[in-house]
Design an enzyme around this catalytic site. Structure first.
Site, PDB file in Angstrom:
ATOM      1  N   VAL A 194      -2.031  -1.334  17.640  1.00 57.79           N
ATOM      2  CA  VAL A 194      -3.098  -0.457  18.122  1.00 57.79           C
ATOM      3  C   VAL A 194      -2.540   0.959  18.288  1.00 57.79           C
ATOM      4  O   VAL A 194      -1.497   1.153  18.923  1.00 57.79           O
ATOM      5  CB  VAL A 194      -3.678  -0.982  19.455  1.00 57.79           C
ATOM      6  CG1 VAL A 194      -4.704  -0.007  20.016  1.00 57.79           C
ATOM      7  CG2 VAL A 194      -4.302  -2.356  19.251  1.00 57.79           C
ATOM      8  N   ASP A 200     -10.650   6.298  14.747  1.00 54.90           N
ATOM      9  CA  ASP A 200     -11.065   6.807  16.054  1.00 54.90           C
ATOM     10  C   ASP A 200     -10.610   5.782  17.099  1.00 54.90           C
ATOM     11  O   ASP A 200      -9.780   4.927  16.797  1.00 54.90           O
ATOM     12  CB  ASP A 200     -12.574   7.092  16.095  1.00 54.90           C
ATOM     13  CG  ASP A 200     -13.413   5.843  15.874  1.00 54.90           C
ATOM     14  OD1 ASP A 200     -12.864   4.712  15.914  1.00 54.90           O
ATOM     15  OD2 ASP A 200     -14.633   5.984  15.656  1.00 54.90           O
ATOM     16  N   HIS A 254      -8.643  -0.980   5.336  1.00 60.17           N
ATOM     17  CA  HIS A 254      -9.062  -2.277   5.875  1.00 60.17           C
ATOM     18  C   HIS A 254      -9.557  -3.155   4.730  1.00 60.17           C
ATOM     19  O   HIS A 254     -10.331  -2.687   3.890  1.00 60.17           O
ATOM     20  CB  HIS A 254     -10.174  -2.099   6.926  1.00 60.17           C
ATOM     21  CG  HIS A 254     -10.579  -3.393   7.557  1.00 60.17           C
ATOM     22  ND1 HIS A 254      -9.828  -4.007   8.535  1.00 60.17           N
ATOM     23  CD2 HIS A 254     -11.640  -4.197   7.323  1.00 60.17           C
ATOM     24  CE1 HIS A 254     -10.420  -5.147   8.887  1.00 60.17           C
ATOM     25  NE2 HIS A 254     -11.521  -5.279   8.158  1.00 60.17           N
ATOM     26  N   ARG A 267       4.337  -0.980  27.191  1.00 63.35           N
ATOM     27  CA  ARG A 267       3.575  -0.472  26.052  1.00 63.35           C
ATOM     28  C   ARG A 267       3.470   1.049  26.119  1.00 63.35           C
ATOM     29  O   ARG A 267       3.505   1.720  25.086  1.00 63.35           O
ATOM     30  CB  ARG A 267       2.182  -1.112  26.036  1.00 63.35           C
ATOM     31  CG  ARG A 267       1.294  -0.683  24.890  1.00 63.35           C
ATOM     32  CD  ARG A 267       1.904  -0.926  23.529  1.00 63.35           C
ATOM     33  NE  ARG A 267       1.775  -2.284  23.079  1.00 63.35           N
ATOM     34  CZ  ARG A 267       1.899  -2.683  21.814  1.00 63.35           C
ATOM     35  NH1 ARG A 267       2.158  -1.816  20.874  1.00 63.35           N
ATOM     36  NH2 ARG A 267       1.803  -3.941  21.490  1.00 63.35           N
ATOM     37  N   ASN A 305       0.833  -1.213   0.000  1.00 62.12           N
ATOM     38  CA  ASN A 305       0.000   0.000   0.000  1.00 62.12           C
ATOM     39  C   ASN A 305       0.864   1.259   0.000  1.00 62.12           C
ATOM     40  O   ASN A 305       0.540   2.251  -0.651  1.00 62.12           O
ATOM     41  CB  ASN A 305      -0.954  -0.001   1.198  1.00 62.12           C
ATOM     42  CG  ASN A 305      -2.213  -0.792   0.927  1.00 62.12           C
ATOM     43  OD1 ASN A 305      -2.927  -0.518  -0.038  1.00 62.12           O
ATOM     44  ND2 ASN A 305      -2.494  -1.781   1.752  1.00 62.12           N
ATOM     45  N   GLY A 348     -12.139   3.332  18.436  1.00 63.47           N
ATOM     46  CA  GLY A 348     -12.623   1.966  18.244  1.00 63.47           C
ATOM     47  C   GLY A 348     -11.737   1.253  17.221  1.00 63.47           C
ATOM     48  O   GLY A 348     -10.816   1.831  16.666  1.00 63.47           O
ATOM     49  N   ASP A 357     -11.671  -0.118  13.670  1.00 59.33           N
ATOM     50  CA  ASP A 357     -12.366  -0.034  12.370  1.00 59.33           C
ATOM     51  C   ASP A 357     -13.747   0.617  12.488  1.00 59.33           C
ATOM     52  O   ASP A 357     -14.664   0.274  11.747  1.00 59.33           O
ATOM     53  CB  ASP A 357     -12.508  -1.433  11.727  1.00 59.33           C
ATOM     54  CG  ASP A 357     -11.171  -2.135  11.561  1.00 59.33           C
ATOM     55  OD1 ASP A 357     -10.169  -1.443  11.302  1.00 59.33           O
ATOM     56  OD2 ASP A 357     -11.120  -3.379  11.680  1.00 59.33           O
TER      57      ASP A 357
END
Length: 199
Positions: free
Chosen positions: A93, A147, A110, A66, A14, A149, A151
């Site tokens: 994440v 955001d 996605h 993390r 990509n 969440g 996806d």
């Protein structure tokens, strides 16, 4: 000129699509100013080198916690002063602090037609395995804003791809990349760079 930073984890197909569409003028008023990988020795870093794009690795393995990794990742992103962060196959994440700081300035690709086959656990070949298991006749790809969440952010573009008899997850993944991902991710960047999408 829209300053784009791409975050990558693997081969970088990509990323290559973005580099190529900027080079041939399909994507206007945008430049990739930095590439950040969470993995060492991935081909996406070679792609960046070849294109003369500054690149760096920020790996979770190099940090005790993390939180430390998240802080280092945000600092590295900040160092490029981006207008847009593109998750081009980034399997980490995104830290909430980064989402807050760059609200509506992070986009993701996605490999399904959201809301199908998305959310926690759906990434890479797992998405295509799930699509084939369910027996869908159409799948595709989605570019969306990021955001907090998984996806769940607002959708920018989608493109459908036919599922063919005898498809394996690998064959389907390749078709989705070629027919959808590599087209709509550069297109979304072009739209943002030229003000045809406002979030």
């Amino acid at each position: 000129m829209l300053r784009v930073v791409a975050l990558v984890s693997g081969g970088g197909t990509n990323l290559q699509a973005i580099i190529d569409r900027i080079a041939d003028g399909t994507v206007k008023n945008a430049e990739v100013v930095g590439v950040i990988s969470n993995n060492y020795n991935v081909f996406s870093l070679e792609r960046a080198e070849k294109a003369g794009i500054p690149n760096a690795v920020v790996s979770p393995k190099d940090f005790a916690t993390r939180d430390e990794f998240n802080k280092a990742l945000l600092e590295k992103v900040d160092s490029f002063s981006p207008d847009l962060i593109v998750l081009a196959g980034f399997l980490v994440v995104i830290p909430p602090a980064m989402i807050d700081k760059y609200e509506n300035k992070i986009i993701n690709i996605h490999p399904s037609l959201i809301p199908s086959f998305c959310g926690t656990g759906y990434y890479g070949l797992k998405v295509h395995e799930a699509a084939l298991k369910r027996g869908v006749k159409l799948t595709g790809a989605t570019v969306h804003f990021v955001d907090k969440g998984t996806d769940t952010g607002p959708i920018i573009l989608q493109k459908a791809v036919e599922v063919l008899p005898g498809d394996t997850p690998e064959v389907l993944q390749k078709r989705v990349m070629e027919q959808a991902e590599w087209k709509i991710l550069p297109e979304a960047i072009n739209m943002i760079a030229n003000g045809t999408i406002v979030k």
